[in-house]
Design a protein around this motif. Structure first.
Motif, PDB file in Angstrom:
ATOM      1  N   GLU A 104       0.752  -1.331  -0.312  1.00 14.09           N
ATOM      2  CA  GLU A 104       0.175  -0.109   0.077  1.00 14.09           C
ATOM      3  C   GLU A 104       0.642   1.654   0.195  1.00 14.09           C
ATOM      4  OE1 GLU A 104      -4.204   2.183   2.580  1.00 14.09           O
ATOM      5  OE2 GLU A 104      -2.494  -0.043   3.377  1.00 14.09           O
ATOM      6  N   TYR A 105       2.621   0.937   0.732  1.00 17.17           N
ATOM      7  CA  TYR A 105       3.252   2.315   0.562  1.00 17.17           C
ATOM      8  C   TYR A 105       4.098   1.545   0.375  1.00 17.17           C
ATOM      9  CZ  TYR A 105      -0.774   5.152   2.970  1.00 17.17           C
ATOM     10  OH  TYR A 105      -2.242   4.804   3.089  1.00 17.17           O
ATOM     11  N   SER A 106       4.756   2.471  -0.842  1.00 15.59           N
ATOM     12  CA  SER A 106       6.464   2.505  -0.992  1.00 15.59           C
ATOM     13  C   SER A 106       7.571   2.940   0.273  1.00 15.59           C
ATOM     14  CB  SER A 106       6.708   3.406  -1.930  1.00 15.59           C
ATOM     15  OG  SER A 106       8.151   3.154  -2.902  1.00 15.59           O
ATOM     16  N   ILE A 107       7.977   2.321   0.859  1.00 17.13           N
ATOM     17  CA  ILE A 107       8.908   2.794   1.714  1.00 17.13           C
ATOM     18  C   ILE A 107      10.536   2.991   1.533  1.00 17.13           C
ATOM     19  CG2 ILE A 107       9.645   2.845   3.712  1.00 17.13           C
ATOM     20  CD1 ILE A 107       6.798   2.633   4.670  1.00 17.13           C
ATOM     21  N   ASN A 108      11.573   4.015   1.489  1.00 15.40           N
ATOM     22  CA  ASN A 108      12.742   4.196   1.357  1.00 15.40           C
ATOM     23  C   ASN A 108      13.254   4.516   2.359  1.00 15.40           C
ATOM     24  OD1 ASN A 108      13.335   3.249  -1.770  1.00 15.40           O
ATOM     25  ND2 ASN A 108      11.588   4.646  -1.921  1.00 15.40           N
ATOM     26  N   LYS A 109      14.255   3.566   3.287  1.00 19.74           N
ATOM     27  CA  LYS A 109      14.441   4.030   4.325  1.00 19.74           C
ATOM     28  C   LYS A 109      16.091   4.353   3.545  1.00 19.74           C
ATOM     29  CE  LYS A 109      14.888   3.429   9.585  1.00 19.74           C
ATOM     30  NZ  LYS A 109      14.852   1.814  10.139  1.00 19.74           N
TER      31      LYS A 109
END
Length: 400
Positions: free
Chosen positions: A174-179
């Motif tokens: 649902e969400y694209s996360i780049n850490k």
């Protein structure tokens, strides 16, 4: 016939997984994959990515740890410059891409690759950052971009991989996360709209702190020297220590709206507890230790530095000139900043510094002066107003 070598910047996601299989199966290249870690991957995640690369046909996979280089050549100067794009975003993930591209192309040159590839689409900033860096540092190595060139859909890529015997959970999150070390970006359906914000559940770090606490950060010539009194020679570890303390308060969240390199507006959510606290603490210390004009010109240089870094101009020599200015400006930026941490926010309490320009023998603002007389101020004010007096005198004469 000997196969030509291609190095693929590989994250293990859908686009780069497709590229890996396509470059080996359809193009017949000898595939080398590489991931450049700037502090956003755990050992377990890196191991999983490596296993995925070999399953997709890689001859060799390299995990390139460039976290220290990223700090030394980028984060340090972003702190010196108090870099916040559009006054909001500490260019968390976008600042990493140039250094990842540099690491990938250096690896490609090291193994004698004929081609270098990446999985960027044609709609974002990263395609420019990778292409430009590759072109400058290795113009002799050709660039391959299957995802962009073939304008592929997600469904096509998944179907292609399944047909070639590769199964993975590519269910779209649902969400694209780049850490990364310098913060986390979050994209979702809300960031595609101009009138919505991310829900609480979209943020990786939740508010779990109970009560409040005081954090102290010691700076020495602009760099972090201690956290809560504990000394740090390793500046990466210092940032990680501050992140561990601050992230549980769910601070440093915001929505960045900016202009992309390719000319369209973009919107992304982010959480960057440590970067936001560090930048604002550093800026507060500078307010006490730098002169008015040092602060003014640092603001100009910091803004330009951040913009050039964001827009893939890191290799332009003007960046070294700006870094030299920023480094020079930090000679007296030494002292302790006191911060109160509270749920979803923080307060900069004050500073302690031997270089504090408020602690002088000249006077105390609004209280008493020790270095001039009342007549000195009268004369100063009279001279200060000369040009405005002349202007209004001429203006009034011409109105008659």
């Amino acid at each position: 016939m000997k196969k030509e070598k291609v190095v693929l910047a590989f994250s293990g996601g859908l686009d780069t997984s497709f590229c890996a299989k396509y470059l080996t199966e359809d193009c017949g290249y000898e595939l080398y994959t590489a991931i450049a870690n700037t502090g956003g991957f755990s050992k377990e995640e890196l191991k999983s990515i490596e296993e995925r690369a070999y399953k997709l046909g890689a001859t060799e996979h390299a995990s390139l740890d460039i976290t220290q280089e990223y700090y030394d050549k980028s984060i340090k100067y972003m702190i010196f410059g108090n870099v916040l794009r559009n006054g909001t975003y500490p260019i968390s993930v976008s600042s990493e891409r140039i250094f990842q591209a540099i690491a990938i192309i250096n690896y490609a040159k090291k193994i004698g690759a004929d081609y270098v590839a990446h999985g960027s689409t044609g709609a974002g900033n990263d395609q420019v950052r990778f292409d430009l860096t590759f072109q400058i540092l290795a113009p002799e190595i050709k660039i391959l971009t299957p995802t962009r060139d073939m304008t592929l859909t997600r469904e096509y890529e998944i179907d292609y991989l399944k047909k070639h015997g590769y199964e993975a959970d590519f269910k779209k999150m649902e969400y694209s996360i780049n850490k990364g070390l310098w913060g986390t970006s979050i994209g979702g359906k809300e960031t595609l709209k101009s009138n919505q914000t991310l829900p609480e559940s979209a943020y990786p770090c939740q508010m779990i702190a109970k009560g409040e606490e005081t954090l102290t950060i010691d700076f020495k010539e602009g760099e972090i020297a201690a956290v809560n009194g504990e000394k740090y020679d390793d500046k990466v570890a210092a940032i990680q220590a501050i992140e561990k303390i601050t992230e549980k308060y769910a601070i440093g969240r915001d929505m960045h709206i900016g202009d992309t390199i390719i000319g369209i507006k973009g919107r992304v959510g982010f959480e960057a507890a440590a970067p936001m606290v560090i930048i604002n603490a550093h800026k507060m210390l500078e307010k006490h230790t730098l002169t008015k004009w040092q602060q003014y010109w640092k603001d100009q240089i910091g803004t330009w530095y951040g913009m050039f870094l964001h827009e893939a101009q890191y290799l332009d020599p003007v960046m070294r000139d700006m870094e030299a200015f920023l480094q020079s400006s930090q000679q007296n930026v030494t002292g302790r900043v006191i911060i109160d941490l509270k749920p979803y926010r923080y307060i900069l309490v004050g500073v302690e510094s031997d270089f504090d320009l408020m602690k002088s023998d000249f006077g105390e603002y609004g209280e008493v002066n020790k270095a001039w007389t009342a007549d000195d101020v009268k004369g100063f004010t009279k001279i200060l107003g000369n040009q405005m007096k002349i202007y209004h005198s001429v203006l009034n004469k011409n109105k008659k």
